[in-house]
Design a protein around this motif. Structure first.
Motif, PDB file in Angstrom:
ATOM      1  N   UNK A  28      60.491  17.098  15.924  1.00  0.00           N
ATOM      2  CA  UNK A  28      60.470  15.646  16.087  1.00  0.00           C
ATOM      3  C   UNK A  28      59.851  15.276  17.433  1.00  0.00           C
ATOM      4  N   UNK A  29      60.283  15.926  18.486  1.00  0.00           N
ATOM      5  CA  UNK A  29      59.790  15.606  19.823  1.00  0.00           C
ATOM      6  C   UNK A  29      58.339  16.030  20.025  1.00  0.00           C
ATOM      7  N   UNK A  33      55.552  10.061  18.347  1.00  0.00           N
ATOM      8  CA  UNK A  33      55.655   9.328  19.604  1.00  0.00           C
ATOM      9  C   UNK A  33      57.132   8.979  19.801  1.00  0.00           C
ATOM     10  N   UNK A  34      57.560   8.760  21.032  1.00  0.00           N
ATOM     11  CA  UNK A  34      58.981   8.460  21.256  1.00  0.00           C
ATOM     12  C   UNK A  34      59.386   7.105  20.677  1.00  0.00           C
ATOM     13  N   UNK A  51      64.853   8.946  13.546  1.00  0.00           N
ATOM     14  CA  UNK A  51      64.205   9.854  12.593  1.00  0.00           C
ATOM     15  C   UNK A  51      65.096  11.066  12.356  1.00  0.00           C
ATOM     16  N   UNK A  52      65.686  11.593  13.419  1.00  0.00           N
ATOM     17  CA  UNK A  52      66.595  12.731  13.294  1.00  0.00           C
ATOM     18  C   UNK A  52      67.765  12.377  12.379  1.00  0.00           C
ATOM     19  N   UNK A 101      50.950   7.982   7.288  1.00  0.00           N
ATOM     20  CA  UNK A 101      51.142   8.038   8.735  1.00  0.00           C
ATOM     21  C   UNK A 101      50.005   7.331   9.471  1.00  0.00           C
ATOM     22  N   UNK A 102      50.350   6.808  10.632  1.00  0.00           N
ATOM     23  CA  UNK A 102      49.383   6.305  11.595  1.00  0.00           C
ATOM     24  C   UNK A 102      49.541   7.164  12.835  1.00  0.00           C
ATOM     25  N   UNK A 103      48.430   7.659  13.359  1.00  0.00           N
ATOM     26  CA  UNK A 103      48.441   8.581  14.489  1.00  0.00           C
ATOM     27  C   UNK A 103      47.953   7.865  15.748  1.00  0.00           C
ATOM     28  N   UNK A 104      48.676   8.108  16.834  1.00  0.00           N
ATOM     29  CA  UNK A 104      48.274   7.596  18.148  1.00  0.00           C
ATOM     30  C   UNK A 104      48.398   8.730  19.163  1.00  0.00           C
ATOM     31  N   UNK A 105      47.310   9.021  19.866  1.00  0.00           N
ATOM     32  CA  UNK A 105      47.306  10.072  20.887  1.00  0.00           C
ATOM     33  C   UNK A 105      47.808  11.411  20.353  1.00  0.00           C
ATOM     34  N   UNK A 106      47.417  11.747  19.122  1.00  0.00           N
ATOM     35  CA  UNK A 106      47.750  13.051  18.560  1.00  0.00           C
ATOM     36  C   UNK A 106      49.164  13.190  18.022  1.00  0.00           C
ATOM     37  N   UNK A 107      49.884  12.075  17.906  1.00  0.00           N
ATOM     38  CA  UNK A 107      51.254  12.108  17.374  1.00  0.00           C
ATOM     39  C   UNK A 107      51.424  11.002  16.332  1.00  0.00           C
ATOM     40  N   UNK A 108      52.416  11.168  15.485  1.00  0.00           N
ATOM     41  CA  UNK A 108      52.711  10.148  14.482  1.00  0.00           C
ATOM     42  C   UNK A 108      53.407   8.977  15.179  1.00  0.00           C
TER      43      UNK A 108
END
Length: 117
Positions: A28-29, A33-34, A51-52, A101-108
């Motif tokens: 998850x981490x 994204x946070x 999400x967890x 999914x939408x990705x921002x800076x390599x993360x979901x």
């Protein structure tokens, strides 16, 4: 930086399909994204802890033989992707859906789950 295809697979298998709570949290981490927003037919939640909680509740409430499996090909773009999946005993799914999914800076940054009716 992981591709949308890699993120889709990790979301399905390393998070929602992972019954090991510590390994699931590490995933998850790593892949979200946070401030990730996750929306399913029940609600929309924000953040890693949310999400967890969703993944844990789903897996804790399902029989041990239930698993997630890819259900067809994935579709991806530069900052988005979609993957259909099944959930249930191998070969006898009780649920089908698709993750977008939408990705921002390599993360979901956004995950939307749609269920088959």
């Amino acid at each position: 930086m992981p591709s949308p295809l890699e993120l889709l697979a990790s979301n399905l298998h390393d998070v929602f399909g992972n019954r090991d709570a510590a390994a699931r949290r590490r995933a998850i981490e790593t892949i979200y994204t946070d401030d990730v927003v996750f929306t399913d037919p029940e609600e929309s939640v924000t953040g890693w802890d949310a999400v967890e909680a969703k993944a844990a509740a789903l897996l804790d409430g399902a029989p041990a033989e239930f698993e997630f499996a890819d259900d067809g090909i994935a579709y991806t773009g530069a900052d988005a992707g979609a993957l259909a999946w099944t959930f249930g005993p191998s070969g006898s799914p009780v649920a089908r859906g698709i993750d977008l999914i939408t990705v921002r800076d390599g993360r979901i940054a956004e995950l939307r789950t749609l269920l088959h009716e």
